[in-house]
Design a protein around this motif. Structure first.
Motif, short mmCIF file in Angstrom:
data_model
loop_
_atom_site.label_atom_id
_atom_site.label_comp_id
_atom_site.label_asym_id
_atom_site.label_seq_id
_atom_site.Cartn_x
_atom_site.Cartn_y
_atom_site.Cartn_z
N ARG A 1 34.17 38.94 39.02
CA ARG A 1 34.95 38.98 37.53
C ARG A 1 36.20 38.47 37.74
NH1 ARG A 1 37.77 43.97 38.12
NH2 ARG A 1 36.99 45.40 39.78
N GLU A 2 37.07 38.60 36.51
CA GLU A 2 38.43 38.36 36.17
C GLU A 2 39.23 39.37 36.86
OE1 GLU A 2 40.82 36.15 32.78
OE2 GLU A 2 40.36 38.09 32.53
N VAL A 3 40.07 39.16 37.63
CA VAL A 3 41.01 40.07 38.24
C VAL A 3 42.55 39.82 38.22
CG1 VAL A 3 39.44 40.98 39.96
CG2 VAL A 3 40.92 39.02 40.36
N ASN A 4 43.25 40.50 38.24
CA ASN A 4 44.62 40.17 38.43
C ASN A 4 44.92 39.73 39.90
OD1 ASN A 4 47.68 40.69 39.38
ND2 ASN A 4 47.97 41.63 37.29
N PHE A 5 45.26 38.35 40.19
CA PHE A 5 45.14 37.85 41.45
C PHE A 5 46.23 38.39 42.35
CE2 PHE A 5 46.37 34.79 44.63
CZ PHE A 5 45.44 34.59 45.26
N LYS A 6 47.67 38.66 41.80
CA LYS A 6 48.54 39.07 42.75
C LYS A 6 48.16 40.44 43.12
CE LYS A 6 53.19 38.38 43.39
NZ LYS A 6 53.14 37.83 44.70
N ARG A 7 47.92 41.24 42.29
CA ARG A 7 47.51 42.66 42.62
C ARG A 7 46.27 42.92 43.24
NH1 ARG A 7 46.47 46.07 37.62
NH2 ARG A 7 44.39 45.50 38.45
N ASP A 8 45.18 42.44 42.80
CA ASP A 8 43.99 42.87 43.34
C ASP A 8 43.31 41.97 44.52
OD1 ASP A 8 43.56 44.73 41.28
OD2 ASP A 8 42.90 43.33 39.96
N VAL A 9 44.03 40.81 44.68
CA VAL A 9 43.69 40.13 45.95
C VAL A 9 44.93 39.60 46.73
CG1 VAL A 9 42.81 37.71 46.19
CG2 VAL A 9 41.89 38.93 44.06
N GLU A 10 45.92 39.13 46.19
CA GLU A 10 46.76 38.68 47.21
C GLU A 10 47.62 39.74 47.91
OE1 GLU A 10 49.83 34.88 47.03
OE2 GLU A 10 50.21 36.57 45.40
N ASP A 11 48.04 40.73 47.20
CA ASP A 11 48.80 42.07 47.78
C ASP A 11 48.01 42.91 48.66
OD1 ASP A 11 51.00 41.27 46.10
OD2 ASP A 11 50.77 42.78 44.87
N ILE A 12 46.64 42.78 48.66
CA ILE A 12 45.78 43.49 49.62
C ILE A 12 45.18 42.58 50.66
CG2 ILE A 12 45.90 45.45 48.12
CD1 ILE A 12 42.93 44.39 47.31
N GLY A 13 45.62 41.47 50.72
CA GLY A 13 45.22 40.36 51.72
C GLY A 13 43.40 40.13 51.75
N LEU A 14 42.89 40.44 50.45
CA LEU A 14 41.47 40.06 50.33
C LEU A 14 41.18 38.64 50.63
CD1 LEU A 14 39.09 41.89 49.14
CD2 LEU A 14 39.51 40.47 46.95
N CYS A 15 41.79 37.67 50.68
CA CYS A 15 41.48 36.30 50.92
C CYS A 15 40.93 36.19 52.42
CB CYS A 15 42.36 35.37 50.60
SG CYS A 15 42.19 34.94 48.76
N ASP A 16 41.95 37.16 53.38
CA ASP A 16 41.69 37.02 54.64
C ASP A 16 40.44 37.90 55.10
OD1 ASP A 16 43.91 35.63 55.07
OD2 ASP A 16 45.55 37.55 55.11
#
Length: 127
Positions: A55-70
């Motif tokens: 779904r749509e997320v706040n990329f900075k908060r929900d993905v980038e800040d928690i290292g989800l891409c790694d």
């Protein structure tokens, strides 16, 4: 965490485009079982689509800040205000519901599969 198909309704409500539209269409578009790279554009509220939340997320908060891409394996690279992810649209992937769930996991069970998709896409792109 559960394995789910791509939520096409939510995907269609976001701002995105194929990185290589000709290749994507030949492979079946949203029905492709081949990895496809997609640009997901953030808006002024830094919102974008994440396949792991489905779904749509706040990329900075929900993905980038928690290292989800790694933890994910689909991340290709960031270019200006867009995130480029590579996944097979017709494949089911492990998804999460909340930011807390994303923070707790070490990595997704199908991370190797996702990383193979990225490397398959990259090798095909350079041929």
């Amino acid at each position: 965490m559960k394995k789910t198909d791509l939520d096409l309704e939510r995907l269609s409500s976001t701002s995105w485009k194929w990185l290589n539209s000709e290749e994507a269409e030949v492979s079946g578009g949203e029905n492709s079982r081949q990895p496809q790279a997609m640009y997901f554009f953030t808006d002024e509220k830094n919102r974008s689509f994440c396949r792991r939340y489905n779904r749509e997320v706040n990329f900075k908060r929900d993905v980038e800040d928690i290292g989800l891409c790694d933890k994910c394996g689909m991340r290709f690279r960031t270019y200006r205000a867009a995130q480029i992810c590579v996944f097979a649209p017709a494949e089911a992937y492990y998804t999460i519901d909340t930011r807390d769930e994303a923070k707790e996991i070490e990595e997704f069970p199908d991370k190797d599969f996702a990383e193979r998709g990225v490397s398959d896409f990259e090798s095909k792109s350079w041929q």
